[in-house]
Design a protein around this motif. Structure first.
Motif, short mmCIF file in Angstrom:
data_model
loop_
_atom_site.label_atom_id
_atom_site.label_comp_id
_atom_site.label_asym_id
_atom_site.label_seq_id
_atom_site.Cartn_x
_atom_site.Cartn_y
_atom_site.Cartn_z
N CYS A 13 0.83 -1.21 0.00
CA CYS A 13 0.00 0.00 0.00
C CYS A 13 0.86 1.26 0.00
O CYS A 13 0.59 2.20 -0.75
N SER A 16 2.52 1.70 -3.31
CA SER A 16 1.53 2.07 -4.33
C SER A 16 1.16 3.56 -4.22
O SER A 16 1.02 4.24 -5.23
N ARG A 83 5.65 -3.14 -8.35
CA ARG A 83 4.98 -3.93 -9.40
C ARG A 83 5.01 -5.42 -9.08
O ARG A 83 4.03 -6.13 -9.26
N ALA A 86 2.54 -6.11 -6.31
CA ALA A 86 1.17 -5.97 -6.78
C ALA A 86 0.76 -7.22 -7.57
O ALA A 86 -0.36 -7.71 -7.44
N ALA A 87 1.70 -7.73 -8.38
CA ALA A 87 1.41 -8.94 -9.17
C ALA A 87 1.15 -10.12 -8.24
O ALA A 87 0.21 -10.89 -8.43
N GLU A 88 2.02 -10.23 -7.19
CA GLU A 88 1.83 -11.29 -6.20
C GLU A 88 0.47 -11.18 -5.53
O GLU A 88 -0.23 -12.17 -5.31
N TRP A 89 0.12 -9.97 -5.20
CA TRP A 89 -1.15 -9.70 -4.52
C TRP A 89 -2.33 -10.13 -5.39
O TRP A 89 -3.25 -10.80 -4.94
N ARG A 90 -2.31 -9.74 -6.68
CA ARG A 90 -3.41 -10.11 -7.58
C ARG A 90 -3.53 -11.61 -7.71
O ARG A 90 -4.63 -12.17 -7.70
N GLU A 91 -2.38 -12.29 -7.82
CA GLU A 91 -2.38 -13.74 -7.90
C GLU A 91 -3.04 -14.35 -6.66
O GLU A 91 -3.87 -15.26 -6.75
N VAL A 93 -5.12 -12.92 -4.51
CA VAL A 93 -6.57 -12.64 -4.44
C VAL A 93 -7.33 -13.55 -5.39
O VAL A 93 -8.39 -14.09 -5.05
N ALA A 94 -6.77 -13.75 -6.60
CA ALA A 94 -7.45 -14.59 -7.58
C ALA A 94 -7.55 -16.03 -7.06
O ALA A 94 -8.59 -16.68 -7.21
#
Lengths: 107, 193
Positions: A13, A16, A83, A86-91, A93-94
């Motif tokens: 956060c 970001s 970045r 953030a990519a790790e986070w999206r993975e 969450v998905a």
């Protein structure tokens, strides 16, 4: 929420926020209020660590209200780390969404 | 808690830490920013979290930087002292500190004896031609030379080993401290004011 997890999210956060513009400490604590922040104070040790790791740097800027104020600015390495996180986070969450939806469908 | 009290407690918790003044100035600015938004000093203090915990977390981050590289001897000693003082119950810390002191003292004495032995050998060697026959020198000069150099090296390497052990132990202490804080999730505010 698990504290280690929360700390990782806090780092994402903060990076970001700084990827958008420069902030000073109070603004960061303020922006994190509501859900993410553990205690406003914990922002400062985190910022110190990010600076020691070269992910952010700081500069002083004159302020109308008092003594010069310390601002934080993201570095190139910080942008890359942001970045990646953030990519790790999206993975993450998905994956959670997939699992919870499957469990929901079966129920 | 007032702004002044908060900063005083934080200052005490940050004693001896580099960057302490910088953080104190930042926290002071944090209070000023809060005041401009109409928040009371007590409100800002409680949302910042316990100053002692904030100080402890900041210390751990400051030490983590040392834990990465190889700290000097004095940093090592400070790390060990800090760990002893904060990690162990006071009586255990006192005993451990005493044991460490005795060990260091004994090692220095042994190293000193070796160095003296080396020095003695060298003195004998230098004085050999001037000492009357039948004096205590039994070794031929070349053997005496080797013996003194050997003892000297032993003494020096003993000291070096002791210092390296100290540095290594300091480095571990730093790592341990950081990991412990991370494990416990020892963040300010979690059990805060």
């Amino acid at each position: 929420m698990n504290i280690q997890f929360k700390k990782g999210v806090l780092e994402l956060c903060v990076l970001s926020l700084l990827a958008r513009r420069d902030y000073y400490g109070y603004e960061i604590a303020d922006a994190l209020e509501g859900g993410v922040a553990i205690a406003e104070g914990s922002v400062y040790p985190l910022l110190r660590r990010l600076r020691d790791d070269g992910l952010v740097d700081t500069y002083l800027k004159e302020s109308a209200e008092g003594p010069p104020r310390k601002y934080y600015r993201i570095t190139e390495a910080g942008g890359a780390a942001c970045r990646a996180l953030a990519a790790e986070w999206r993975e993450f969450v998905a994956a959670v969404a997939r699992i919870t939806e499957e469990a929901h469908d079966e129920a | 808690m007032t702004r002044h009290e908060y900063l005083e407690q934080l200052r005490r918790a940050l004693r001896g830490i580099d960057g302490a003044e910088e953080l104190l100035a930042e926290i002071d600015d944090h209070f000023a920013s809060g005041a401009r938004e109409g928040r009371s000093e007590a409100e800002v203090a409680s949302s910042l979290g316990d100053p002692r915990l904030l100080g402890r977390e900041y210390r751990a981050v400051a030490f983590a930087r040392h834990a990465g590289g190889r700290p000097g001897v004095f940093t090592s000693i400070r790390l060990i002292a800090h760990r002893l003082a904060t990690e162990l119950p006071p009586p255990v810390a006192a005993v451990a500190g005493g044991a460490l002191g005795l060990f260091a003292g004994a090692a220095l004495i042994v190293a000193g004896l070796f160095a003296l032995g080396g020095l003695g050998g060298a003195t004998n060697l230098v004085l050999a031609p001037f000492i009357a026959q039948g004096a205590s020198i039994r070794l031929p000069p070349l053997a005496a030379l080797f013996a003194s150099v050997g003892f000297g090296l032993l003494g020096v390497s003993g000291c070096f080993a002791l210092l390296s052990a100290l540095v290594e132990s300091g480095r571990r202490s730093g790592r341990y401290l950081v990991e412990r804080v991370a494990r416990k999730g020892d963040m300010p505010g979690e059990g805060g004011v």
